[in-house]
Design a protein around this motif. Sequence first.
Motif, mmCIF file in Angstrom:
data_model
loop_
_atom_site.group_PDB
_atom_site.id
_atom_site.type_symbol
_atom_site.label_atom_id
_atom_site.label_comp_id
_atom_site.label_asym_id
_atom_site.label_seq_id
_atom_site.Cartn_x
_atom_site.Cartn_y
_atom_site.Cartn_z
ATOM 1 N N ALA A 2 0.833 -1.207 0.000
ATOM 2 C CA ALA A 2 0.000 0.000 0.000
ATOM 3 C C ALA A 2 0.865 1.254 0.000
ATOM 4 O O ALA A 2 2.079 1.176 0.218
ATOM 5 N N TYR A 16 2.773 4.321 1.314
ATOM 6 C CA TYR A 16 3.492 4.570 2.580
ATOM 7 C C TYR A 16 3.671 3.301 3.419
ATOM 8 O O TYR A 16 3.724 3.366 4.640
ATOM 9 N N GLU A 48 0.312 -0.751 -4.502
ATOM 10 C CA GLU A 48 -0.948 -1.438 -4.792
ATOM 11 C C GLU A 48 -2.027 -0.359 -4.833
ATOM 12 O O GLU A 48 -2.180 0.400 -3.877
ATOM 13 N N ILE A 49 -2.783 -0.277 -5.922
ATOM 14 C CA ILE A 49 -3.772 0.804 -6.046
ATOM 15 C C ILE A 49 -5.174 0.286 -6.360
ATOM 16 O O ILE A 49 -6.110 1.058 -6.498
ATOM 17 N N CYS A 106 -7.402 -1.665 -4.716
ATOM 18 C CA CYS A 106 -8.262 -2.246 -3.679
ATOM 19 C C CYS A 106 -9.489 -1.403 -3.325
ATOM 20 O O CYS A 106 -10.181 -1.693 -2.363
ATOM 21 N N GLY A 107 -9.754 -0.350 -4.104
ATOM 22 C CA GLY A 107 -10.941 0.459 -3.803
ATOM 23 C C GLY A 107 -12.046 0.189 -4.805
ATOM 24 O O GLY A 107 -12.008 -0.762 -5.570
ATOM 25 N N TRP A 112 -6.123 4.212 -15.908
ATOM 26 C CA TRP A 112 -4.865 4.221 -15.151
ATOM 27 C C TRP A 112 -4.742 2.949 -14.304
ATOM 28 O O TRP A 112 -3.701 2.286 -14.274
ATOM 29 N N ARG A 113 -5.859 2.589 -13.622
ATOM 30 C CA ARG A 113 -5.831 1.371 -12.806
ATOM 31 C C ARG A 113 -5.576 0.136 -13.663
ATOM 32 O O ARG A 113 -4.789 -0.741 -13.309
ATOM 33 N N THR A 127 -3.749 -6.018 11.380
ATOM 34 C CA THR A 127 -4.109 -5.061 10.343
ATOM 35 C C THR A 127 -4.948 -5.749 9.267
ATOM 36 O O THR A 127 -5.221 -6.942 9.358
ATOM 37 N N GLU A 146 -5.776 -0.971 6.984
ATOM 38 C CA GLU A 146 -5.053 -0.587 5.780
ATOM 39 C C GLU A 146 -5.978 0.318 4.966
ATOM 40 O O GLU A 146 -7.061 -0.095 4.589
ATOM 41 N N GLY A 178 -4.542 2.608 2.461
ATOM 42 C CA GLY A 178 -3.756 3.266 1.407
ATOM 43 C C GLY A 178 -3.582 2.453 0.142
ATOM 44 O O GLY A 178 -2.560 2.558 -0.511
ATOM 45 N N ALA A 179 -4.577 1.652 -0.228
ATOM 46 C CA ALA A 179 -4.365 0.790 -1.404
ATOM 47 C C ALA A 179 -5.486 0.930 -2.433
ATOM 48 O O ALA A 179 -5.775 0.010 -3.173
ATOM 49 N N ASP A 180 -6.113 2.133 -2.476
ATOM 50 C CA ASP A 180 -7.197 2.310 -3.446
ATOM 51 C C ASP A 180 -6.829 3.233 -4.607
ATOM 52 O O ASP A 180 -7.648 3.446 -5.507
ATOM 53 N N GLY A 181 -5.607 3.787 -4.592
ATOM 54 C CA GLY A 181 -5.157 4.598 -5.723
ATOM 55 C C GLY A 181 -5.859 5.933 -5.895
ATOM 56 O O GLY A 181 -5.652 6.622 -6.884
ATOM 57 N N MET A 182 -6.693 6.319 -4.937
ATOM 58 C CA MET A 182 -7.450 7.558 -5.092
ATOM 59 C C MET A 182 -6.613 8.765 -4.668
ATOM 60 O O MET A 182 -5.729 8.663 -3.833
ATOM 61 N N THR A 183 -6.936 9.918 -5.275
ATOM 62 C CA THR A 183 -6.353 11.186 -4.844
ATOM 63 C C THR A 183 -7.403 11.887 -3.996
ATOM 64 O O THR A 183 -8.540 12.055 -4.429
ATOM 65 N N ARG A 199 -1.705 9.055 5.227
ATOM 66 C CA ARG A 199 -0.258 9.064 5.539
ATOM 67 C C ARG A 199 -0.011 8.745 7.010
ATOM 68 O O ARG A 199 0.871 7.956 7.343
ATOM 69 N N ALA A 235 -0.641 5.089 7.858
ATOM 70 C CA ALA A 235 0.463 4.227 7.412
ATOM 71 C C ALA A 235 1.660 4.364 8.348
ATOM 72 O O ALA A 235 2.289 3.367 8.721
#
Lengths: 128, 173
Positions: A7, A9, A79-80, A82-83, A94-95, B6, B122, B124-129, B139, B142
């Motif tokens: 993930a 960080y 890893e991006i 998981c949403g 992009w994904r 986690t 956890e 921080g693994a969805d790639g979203m801004t 942040r 994590a």
Amino acid sequence: MTVLTGAAYSGKTDYCRAAFSPPTILDGAVCSPEEALRASCIAQFQVLIRRILAENADPVAFTEQLIHENPGCIILLDEIGCGIIPLDREERRWREMTGRCGCLLTAFADTVIRLCCGIPSALKGELP
Amino acid sequence: MLTLITGGSKCGRSALGERLLDGFRGEKYYIATMQPYGAEAGAAIARHRAMRAGKGFTTVEQYTDLGALTLPPGCAVLLECTGNLTANEIFLAGCKAPAEKITQAVAALAATADTLVVIHSEVGADGMTYAPETALYIREMAQLGRNLAQMASTVAECIYGIPIVHKGVLPCF
């Protein structure tokens, strides 16, 4: 080739420095694709993919070229996926491209390591 | 002894945490961090209360400032969870560095308790801004996870109730 994932960080960069001591870590958020082809280590590879897409270039072709020309590279890739799949077409693209490029990289890599809360686990090959 | 669990949300972390303390014979405390606002939070709290019923936990509510909580030495503690605690610190208390604050509080708690199990998320693994405050949350979460994993003797990631042990050993598996 070595791929470090996990993930955002999760401790990839710190672990990379400690375990592999690459001379430099190129930042995929600012470097050019040409620089990446010669780098010993690229961080934020998923951002580099996003930037390549923004230039209307093909990240899969770039990844194949990277594997061919820079087979010893260490790649740090978040890893991006998981949403929720986003409504925005470009975000989905992009994904999808990040997933495809990631699979190409890990298929070629002899070592794939995933970080969880800073702790490394080998998904492929062995920890150094 | 600190154990960090986690994983994603709703993946069985609490049940695993409770199970780890099943065999503990002394006093057991459950630190609840979710503010009971709205029907959804109410339902989640009710479900977790029912899960814990009869397992001998004393529930203590602490939404922010975990360091202010004092528990008797030698007890067992289940802290649930860092996701709420971090969100409360940022969005209720305006704390800009919750990871450091919570790390110190957990260290103090771990020094007092015989056994401390911390439930982490956890995120921080969805790639979203995200907007800056949410990005700060991700942040800090994590950072907190890395801090606690370093401090913990056991770290497990939970996937639909199944633990993957990243550090140490889980006694009941």
